[in-house]
Scaffold this motif. Structure first.
Motif, PDB file in Angstrom:
ATOM      1  N   ASN A 104       0.858  -1.175   0.068  1.00 41.91           N
ATOM      2  CA  ASN A 104      -0.027   0.004   0.163  1.00 41.91           C
ATOM      3  C   ASN A 104       0.819   1.182  -0.053  1.00 41.91           C
ATOM      4  N   GLN A 105       1.742   1.154   0.791  1.00 40.92           N
ATOM      5  CA  GLN A 105       2.821   2.541   0.675  1.00 40.92           C
ATOM      6  C   GLN A 105       3.589   2.732  -0.517  1.00 40.92           C
ATOM      7  N   ILE A 108       0.701   4.226  -2.925  1.00 41.78           N
ATOM      8  CA  ILE A 108       0.479   5.619  -2.505  1.00 41.78           C
ATOM      9  C   ILE A 108       1.252   6.551  -3.113  1.00 41.78           C
ATOM     10  N   GLU A 109       2.945   5.902  -2.945  1.00 46.65           N
ATOM     11  CA  GLU A 109       3.862   6.709  -3.544  1.00 46.65           C
ATOM     12  C   GLU A 109       3.762   7.002  -4.760  1.00 46.65           C
ATOM     13  N   ARG A 112       0.883   9.345  -5.641  1.00 47.14           N
ATOM     14  CA  ARG A 112       1.340  10.744  -5.326  1.00 47.14           C
ATOM     15  C   ARG A 112       2.230  11.380  -6.396  1.00 47.14           C
ATOM     16  N   VAL A 119      -6.430   8.660  -3.239  1.00 45.08           N
ATOM     17  CA  VAL A 119      -6.373   7.120  -3.336  1.00 45.08           C
ATOM     18  C   VAL A 119      -7.519   6.652  -2.676  1.00 45.08           C
ATOM     19  N   TYR A 134      -5.688   0.068   6.811  1.00 45.20           N
ATOM     20  CA  TYR A 134      -5.783   0.900   5.957  1.00 45.20           C
ATOM     21  C   TYR A 134      -5.993   2.164   6.776  1.00 45.20           C
TER      22      TYR A 134
END
Length: 151
Positions: A104-105, A108-109, A112, A119, A134
């Motif tokens: 997930n990180q 997200i990166e 972004r 997201v 989450y």
């Protein structure tokens, strides 16, 4: 497959750029842990990996085994670039080691960096550990209804 860091030294998150027997086998093993629908075959995975809106992420453990996967979908709307996380799965034997967080990180990166405004994701209420994850990652539960039309 292009390598990307995860912040967890025991897991490597990769952006999947091609489909081979290893990926097909991993989805055959992982997908039933996520859904009752049949796992995607090689042709379906080719369409998924090759679709310009999709970024397929896989997680490898220290033994170089694929132990998790997810799909990040980026799509432009009138309100801005949006990102949606789908089909997140971590092998039952590998859960609790930060692999879901690492996937997930990384998603997200990527979102972004692409300029996404938000997201989004959905998770069934009975997936308690996933829902806690989450929330820890900063996702907020939205007061909305999700509708589905079976075709």
């Amino acid at each position: 497959m292009a390598e990307a860091g995860s912040g967890n030294p025991d897991v490597l998150i990769e952006v999947c750029e091609w489909v081979g027997d290893e990926l097909v086998g991993a989805f055959a093993r992982l997908h039933p842990q996520l859904s009752s629908s049949p796992p995607p075959d090689a042709a379906a995975l080719e369409r998924i990996v090759g679709h310009p809106a999709n970024t397929v992420l896989i997680a490898r453990d220290g033994a170089d085994e694929i132990v998790g996967a997810m799909i990040l979908v980026l799509f432009p709307l009138a309100s801005g670039l949006r990102a949606w996380i789908e089909d997140v799965v971590v092998d039952e034997a590998a859960r609790g080691r930060g692999i879901g967080a690492a996937l997930n990180q990384r998603a997200i990166e990527i979102a972004r960096h692409a300029g996404a405004r938000t997201v989004d994701l959905t998770s069934r209420p009975d997936r308690e550990a996933a829902n806690r994850l989450y929330a820890r990652l900063g996702f907020n539960l939205r007061n909305t209804n999700v509708y589905r039309l079976e075709l």
